[in-house]
Design an enzyme around this catalytic site. Structure first.
Site, short mmCIF file in Angstrom:
data_model
loop_
_atom_site.label_atom_id
_atom_site.label_comp_id
_atom_site.label_asym_id
_atom_site.label_seq_id
_atom_site.Cartn_x
_atom_site.Cartn_y
_atom_site.Cartn_z
N HIS A 33 -7.16 -4.98 10.02
CA HIS A 33 -6.85 -4.70 8.62
C HIS A 33 -5.56 -5.38 8.19
O HIS A 33 -4.65 -5.62 8.98
CB HIS A 33 -6.84 -3.19 8.32
CG HIS A 33 -5.70 -2.41 8.91
ND1 HIS A 33 -5.85 -1.13 9.37
CD2 HIS A 33 -4.40 -2.73 9.09
CE1 HIS A 33 -4.69 -0.69 9.81
NE2 HIS A 33 -3.80 -1.64 9.66
N ASP A 63 0.82 -1.21 0.00
CA ASP A 63 0.00 0.00 0.00
C ASP A 63 0.86 1.26 0.00
O ASP A 63 2.08 1.20 0.18
CB ASP A 63 -0.96 0.00 1.20
CG ASP A 63 -0.29 -0.43 2.51
OD1 ASP A 63 0.95 -0.37 2.58
OD2 ASP A 63 -1.00 -0.81 3.44
N GLU A 86 -9.60 -2.27 5.26
CA GLU A 86 -10.25 -1.99 6.54
C GLU A 86 -11.53 -2.82 6.66
O GLU A 86 -12.05 -3.31 5.66
CB GLU A 86 -10.60 -0.50 6.62
CG GLU A 86 -9.40 0.45 6.50
CD GLU A 86 -8.60 0.59 7.79
OE1 GLU A 86 -8.77 -0.23 8.71
OE2 GLU A 86 -7.79 1.53 7.86
N ASP A 122 -7.69 -3.20 14.18
CA ASP A 122 -9.05 -3.48 13.72
C ASP A 122 -9.09 -4.68 12.76
O ASP A 122 -10.11 -4.96 12.16
CB ASP A 122 -9.66 -2.24 13.05
CG ASP A 122 -8.85 -1.76 11.84
OD1 ASP A 122 -7.83 -2.39 11.51
OD2 ASP A 122 -9.24 -0.74 11.24
P1 PGA Z 1 2.20 -1.88 12.90
O1 PGA Z 1 1.03 -1.85 11.82
O2 PGA Z 1 3.20 -2.89 12.40
O3 PGA Z 1 2.76 -0.49 12.88
O4 PGA Z 1 1.55 -2.28 14.19
C1 PGA Z 1 0.51 -3.03 11.36
C2 PGA Z 1 -0.59 -2.71 10.38
O5 PGA Z 1 -1.30 -1.71 10.57
O6 PGA Z 1 -0.76 -3.48 9.43
#
Ligand code: PGA
Length: 241
Positions: A138, A67, A143, A136
């Site tokens: 994702h 992304d 999302e 959440d």
């Molecule tokens: P993080 O993010 O590694 O910064 O916890 C993970 C994500 O949002 O996929």
């Protein structure tokens, strides 16, 4: 689905890097699907170390990132392009022509998403997709929603994601509100999926995503159906399962 339990973040990072390294050794011209965020930093550090030790060669590897923020200048330190160069690409011999990320500065969302899907298709799909997980559920920026998205698409970031990502910016107002993300369908088509998770704050979502029902309300839950999905997580992240 296989779960590899590690003592801590460092061991998680080493184990994940070892799986990626094995992929590169076994198929030097593989397509690596790469991820950003706090979690993969240690994994990339190990890969750079092993490259410096002469144990890894990235010259034939192609990469596709999950992304990119929309409308954030590519040279901004928190663009995913910058993150990937700072943490991995600038330190190994990957060919810049083989590096792919969504172009967050192409404001024509439809054209950019179609371009990115065509790039992934032309490469023959992803051999190994690295993933983190959001609080959440994702994956990439897919999302929670009413349906799984198949291909690359433009998303509005949820309040929870903006909140989680503000630590990388001077203020919450600076966090971009939109992103282009690879779809869940493309992630599911990767031949191998490797998720890394660390920390007590991820324990709830790990329980929900992998020990609960498969639902687009918890996007990562679909990985339960993937034929070659490996979860490398530390004891804290696995403390509720
Ligand atoms: P993080 O993010 O590694 O910064 O916890 C993970 C994500 O949002 O996929």
């Amino acid at each position: 689905m296989r779960i590899i339990r590690t003592k801590n973040y460092e061991e998680m990072s080493r184990k994940a890097a070892a799986i990626i390294a094995a992929q590169v050794v076994l198929k030097p011209d593989c397509v690596l699907g790469l991820a950003t965020g706090g979690t993969p930093v240690g994994t990339y550090k190990n890969l750079v170390e092993w490259y410096n030790a002469g144990d890894l060669d990235f010259s034939e590897v192609s990469s596709v990132n999950l992304d990119e923020y929309r409308a954030l200048p590519v040279e901004h330190p928190e663009s995913y392009w910058s993150f990937m160069h700072r943490n991995l690409f600038d330190h190994v011999n990957i060919d810049p022509a083989k590096i792919n990320l969504p172009d967050g500065n192409n404001m024509d969302a439809e054209a950019e998403c179609a371009r990115y899907d065509a790039v992934i298709k032309a490469m023959g799909g992803v051999d190994l997709q690295l993933l983190g997980i959001g609080h959440d559920g994702h994956i990439g920026f897919n999302e929670p929603s009413d349906a799984f998205d198949l291909g690359t698409h433009c998303v509005d970031l949820t309040e929870e994601t903006i909140e989680a990502n503000k630590r990388f910016f001077n203020s919450k107002d600076e966090v971009p509100r939109q992103a282009y993300t690879m779809g869940t369908g493309t992630i599911m088509n990767a031949r191998k999926v490797l998720m890394i998770v660390s920390g007590r704050d991820k324990a709830e979502i790990i329980k929900k995503a992998f020990f609960g029902p498969v639902t687009p309300q918890v996007p990562a839950s679909i990985l339960q159906m993937h034929p070659d999905f490996v979860l490398v997580a530390d004891e804290d992240a696995l403390s509720l399962v």
